[in-house]
Motif scaffolding. Structure first.
Motif, short mmCIF file in Angstrom:
data_model
loop_
_atom_site.label_atom_id
_atom_site.label_comp_id
_atom_site.label_asym_id
_atom_site.label_seq_id
_atom_site.Cartn_x
_atom_site.Cartn_y
_atom_site.Cartn_z
N LEU A 144 -27.60 -25.60 133.59
CA LEU A 144 -27.52 -24.21 134.05
C LEU A 144 -28.89 -23.54 134.03
O LEU A 144 -29.25 -22.79 134.95
N LEU A 145 -29.68 -23.83 133.00
CA LEU A 145 -31.02 -23.25 132.92
C LEU A 145 -31.93 -23.84 133.99
O LEU A 145 -32.78 -23.14 134.56
N THR A 167 -17.42 -29.81 142.32
CA THR A 167 -18.47 -29.16 143.10
C THR A 167 -18.15 -27.69 143.34
O THR A 167 -19.05 -26.85 143.35
N ALA A 168 -16.88 -27.37 143.51
CA ALA A 168 -16.48 -25.97 143.71
C ALA A 168 -16.89 -25.12 142.50
O ALA A 168 -17.40 -24.01 142.65
N VAL A 169 -16.68 -25.65 141.30
CA VAL A 169 -17.06 -24.94 140.08
C VAL A 169 -18.57 -24.77 140.03
O VAL A 169 -19.09 -23.69 139.70
N MET A 170 -19.30 -25.83 140.37
CA MET A 170 -20.75 -25.81 140.30
C MET A 170 -21.35 -24.82 141.30
O MET A 170 -22.27 -24.06 140.97
N GLN A 175 -23.95 -19.58 142.45
CA GLN A 175 -23.93 -18.27 143.12
C GLN A 175 -24.01 -17.14 142.10
O GLN A 175 -24.71 -16.15 142.32
N LYS A 176 -23.34 -17.30 140.97
CA LYS A 176 -23.41 -16.28 139.92
C LYS A 176 -24.80 -16.21 139.30
O LYS A 176 -25.23 -15.15 138.84
#
Length: 256
Positions: A144-145, A167-170, A175-176
């Motif tokens: 994430l970093l 992939t949808a979660v990623m 985007q967030k």
């Protein structure tokens, strides 16, 4: 200012490292100065694609993360002849394959925030146009970093239901995190599939541009990650797709 391109996948076995090596090489063949950084510290391997069968553990990303040297000191010039002839250059910052170093990373972790400073220094020292970051698959704090450092995120997936869900979660997380540009490449697509249909289906599903549909091919399997595919098969249809994706990346530069 150079672009930081993060190449990531939710699952392993998607061909992420091969894709990273081929895209970096394709851009370097267009006269650009490119660095590839292997942040898959738990299971490094992209160095093999660039002909580095053995990597001195003292000349790896690990040494920078442990505060032993600047990042540019462990950048190896791995430019193929065709890249040099075009005026480009490829540097590789490998991760250590030493079992003790991998165990230490797994036990102690590392401060990913050092990468932002390290990338800035590497860009300046080597006069880079692009940094390609080959990541460890999946989602964890380090990933994430790393995503947050990127100008462009290239998500690699296979046409597989487990890949689709992860992939949808990623993509949602990226985007967030407000990654400026998110692109998608689908790998190992059956040769009898319609690339345009695959592209349309995934773009509709994720609302992210699909910039490459890479066909599965025997030549890639036979090469077995022993070299950069596009250099071995310059006229192959797969190489042509890599070239188109590389050109798209060059036209996707994010305003600094």
């Amino acid at each position: 200012m150079a672009e930081v391109v993060l190449v990531h996948s939710f699952r392993g076995g998607t061909g992420k490292s091969n894709t990273t090596a081929n895209l970096a090489t394709a851009i370097a063949r267009m006269g650009k100065r490119v660095a590839v950084v292997d942040t898959d510290i738990q299971s490094p391997g992209i160095h093999v694609l660039f002909g580095m069968e053995q990597v001195n553990p003292q000349t790896t990303l690990n040494q920078y993360l442990w505060g032993n040297c600047p990042l540019e000191q462990v950048a190896h010039d791995v430019s193929p002849d065709v890249v040099k002839q075009s005026g480009g250059q490829v540097f590789l910052v490998p991760s250590s394959s030493d079992a003790g170093d991998i165990t230490r990373i797994l036990h102690e972790g590392y401060d990913v925030r050092l990468l932002r400073k390290g990338f800035a220094n590497l860009i300046k020292a080597l006069n880079l146009d692009y940094i390609f970051v080959d990541t460890h698959p999946g989602l964890n704090e380090e990933t994430l970093l790393c995503i947050a450092v990127a100008n462009i995120l290239v998500v690699i997936l296979r046409p597989d239901r487990q890949d689709f869900q992860g992939t949808a979660v990623m993509v949602d997380l990226a985007q967030k995190l407000k990654v400026p540009k998110i692109l998608m490449v689908v790998n190992r697509v059956m040769q009898n599939s319609d690339p345009d249909m695959v592209r349309q289906q995934l773009q509709s599903k994720y609302e992210v541009p699909v910039v490459g549909v890479l066909p599965n091919c025997d030549e890639m399997m036979q090469l077995a990650s022993s070299d950069v595919f596009s250099l071995c098969y310059p006229e192959h249809p797969l190489t042509q797709v890599y070239q188109r994706v590389a050109e798209h990346l060059m036209h996707s530069q994010v305003p600094q």
